[in-house]
Design a protein around this motif. Structure first.
Motif, PDB file in Angstrom:
ATOM      1  N   ASP A 212     -33.244 -24.600 -21.433  1.00 44.04           N
ATOM      2  CA  ASP A 212     -32.568 -25.672 -22.164  1.00 44.04           C
ATOM      3  C   ASP A 212     -32.486 -26.989 -21.393  1.00 44.04           C
ATOM      4  O   ASP A 212     -31.778 -27.902 -21.806  1.00 44.04           O
ATOM      5  CB  ASP A 212     -31.159 -25.261 -22.610  1.00 44.04           C
ATOM      6  CG  ASP A 212     -31.170 -24.053 -23.529  1.00 44.04           C
ATOM      7  OD1 ASP A 212     -32.200 -23.836 -24.213  1.00 44.04           O
ATOM      8  OD2 ASP A 212     -30.174 -23.331 -23.572  1.00 44.04           O
ATOM      9  N   PHE A 213     -33.156 -27.111 -20.267  1.00 39.07           N
ATOM     10  CA  PHE A 213     -33.206 -28.360 -19.524  1.00 39.07           C
ATOM     11  C   PHE A 213     -34.656 -28.822 -19.457  1.00 39.07           C
ATOM     12  O   PHE A 213     -35.503 -28.116 -18.917  1.00 39.07           O
ATOM     13  CB  PHE A 213     -32.657 -28.188 -18.099  1.00 39.07           C
ATOM     14  CG  PHE A 213     -31.174 -28.103 -18.040  1.00 39.07           C
ATOM     15  CD1 PHE A 213     -30.400 -29.229 -17.803  1.00 39.07           C
ATOM     16  CD2 PHE A 213     -30.533 -26.876 -18.227  1.00 39.07           C
ATOM     17  CE1 PHE A 213     -29.022 -29.144 -17.755  1.00 39.07           C
ATOM     18  CE2 PHE A 213     -29.161 -26.797 -18.182  1.00 39.07           C
ATOM     19  CZ  PHE A 213     -28.401 -27.926 -17.947  1.00 39.07           C
ATOM     20  N   PRO A 214     -34.968 -29.995 -20.021  1.00 43.38           N
ATOM     21  CA  PRO A 214     -36.368 -30.438 -20.018  1.00 43.38           C
ATOM     22  C   PRO A 214     -36.871 -30.837 -18.623  1.00 43.38           C
ATOM     23  O   PRO A 214     -38.040 -30.693 -18.325  1.00 43.38           O
ATOM     24  CB  PRO A 214     -36.358 -31.644 -20.961  1.00 43.38           C
ATOM     25  CG  PRO A 214     -34.956 -32.123 -20.963  1.00 43.38           C
ATOM     26  CD  PRO A 214     -34.087 -30.922 -20.713  1.00 43.38           C
ATOM     27  N   GLN A 215     -35.979 -31.316 -17.769  1.00 43.51           N
ATOM     28  CA  GLN A 215     -36.387 -31.728 -16.431  1.00 43.51           C
ATOM     29  C   GLN A 215     -36.483 -30.510 -15.524  1.00 43.51           C
ATOM     30  O   GLN A 215     -35.606 -29.644 -15.525  1.00 43.51           O
ATOM     31  CB  GLN A 215     -35.370 -32.721 -15.869  1.00 43.51           C
ATOM     32  CG  GLN A 215     -35.772 -33.295 -14.538  1.00 43.51           C
ATOM     33  CD  GLN A 215     -34.761 -34.306 -14.032  1.00 43.51           C
ATOM     34  OE1 GLN A 215     -33.668 -34.404 -14.574  1.00 43.51           O
ATOM     35  NE2 GLN A 215     -35.121 -35.038 -13.003  1.00 43.51           N
ATOM     36  N   LYS A 216     -37.540 -30.441 -14.743  1.00 41.83           N
ATOM     37  CA  LYS A 216     -37.720 -29.312 -13.823  1.00 41.83           C
ATOM     38  C   LYS A 216     -36.808 -29.472 -12.612  1.00 41.83           C
ATOM     39  O   LYS A 216     -36.679 -30.570 -12.072  1.00 41.83           O
ATOM     40  CB  LYS A 216     -39.178 -29.213 -13.411  1.00 41.83           C
ATOM     41  CG  LYS A 216     -40.085 -28.858 -14.566  1.00 41.83           C
ATOM     42  CD  LYS A 216     -41.522 -28.879 -14.135  1.00 41.83           C
ATOM     43  CE  LYS A 216     -42.442 -28.458 -15.249  1.00 41.83           C
ATOM     44  NZ  LYS A 216     -42.383 -29.295 -16.431  1.00 41.83           N
TER      45      LYS A 216
ATOM     46  N   ALA B 274     -34.918 -32.201  -8.630  1.00 45.84           N
ATOM     47  CA  ALA B 274     -33.864 -32.851  -9.402  1.00 45.84           C
ATOM     48  C   ALA B 274     -32.511 -32.463  -8.811  1.00 45.84           C
ATOM     49  O   ALA B 274     -32.238 -31.296  -8.570  1.00 45.84           O
ATOM     50  CB  ALA B 274     -33.933 -32.411 -10.858  1.00 45.84           C
ATOM     51  N   TYR B 275     -31.699 -33.475  -8.571  1.00 44.14           N
ATOM     52  CA  TYR B 275     -30.351 -33.222  -8.076  1.00 44.14           C
ATOM     53  C   TYR B 275     -29.513 -34.449  -8.380  1.00 44.14           C
ATOM     54  O   TYR B 275     -30.008 -35.553  -8.447  1.00 44.14           O
ATOM     55  CB  TYR B 275     -30.354 -32.939  -6.570  1.00 44.14           C
ATOM     56  CG  TYR B 275     -29.026 -32.429  -6.079  1.00 44.14           C
ATOM     57  CD1 TYR B 275     -28.642 -31.125  -6.326  1.00 44.14           C
ATOM     58  CD2 TYR B 275     -28.142 -33.260  -5.426  1.00 44.14           C
ATOM     59  CE1 TYR B 275     -27.414 -30.656  -5.905  1.00 44.14           C
ATOM     60  CE2 TYR B 275     -26.909 -32.795  -5.003  1.00 44.14           C
ATOM     61  CZ  TYR B 275     -26.559 -31.500  -5.245  1.00 44.14           C
ATOM     62  OH  TYR B 275     -25.353 -31.046  -4.841  1.00 44.14           O
ATOM     63  N   GLY B 276     -28.260 -34.241  -8.580  1.00 46.91           N
ATOM     64  CA  GLY B 276     -27.374 -35.362  -8.847  1.00 46.91           C
ATOM     65  C   GLY B 276     -26.147 -34.920  -9.606  1.00 46.91           C
ATOM     66  O   GLY B 276     -25.846 -33.731  -9.721  1.00 46.91           O
TER      67      GLY B 276
END
Length: 131
Positions: free
Chosen positions: A49-53, A117-119
């Motif tokens: 459900d998350f498009p970003q890897k 990806a992180y944040g």
């Protein structure tokens, strides 16, 4: 890389800043060391459900020494658990110890492309996965 003395020498090379006890005080349940090599054209970690890897690696090469060591437990860290197998079998007793299997490594890596990806938007998601 084989033999207790050789593996202990490798462990001391990997972790040269930590104080090591005398060799006659080191007893292990598990002790191994291997030369590893891993190659992959792509390595992707994504959450449903998350498009970003979460992690995207292209052309990965990883090589070096990897060792595992589990110290022999003291009497305080050994636990005996009863495993109930049910009728018609008798209960069994399993000894477990509280000593962790520790990994030691001296690895090198070559990567063509690495994106992670992180944040703020990812922290609650990762926290929920870690429960």
């Amino acid at each position: 890389m084989n033999g207790k003395a050789n593996v202990i020498n490798h462990l001391q090379e990997f972790d040269c800043f930590s104080p090591w006890p005398a060799d006659n005080q080191l007893e292990f349940n598990t002790l191994w060391c291997r030369w590893i090599r891993v190659e992959a054209q792509s390595f992707i970690v994504s959450l449903r459900d998350f498009p970003q890897k979460l992690l995207n690696i292209k052309s990965l090469a990883l090589w070096g020494k990897l060792a595992g060591a589990e110290f022999s437990p003291s009497k305080r860290s050994i636990r005996t658990h009863r495993v109930q197998t049910g009728h018609p079998y008798a209960d069994e007793f399993v000894e477990r110890n509280m000593c962790p299997l520790k990994f030691y490594y001296d690895l090198a890596c070559d990567v063509e492309s690495l994106s992670m990806a992180y944040g703020l938007c990812w922290e609650p998601t990762i926290t929920q996965c870690s429960l």
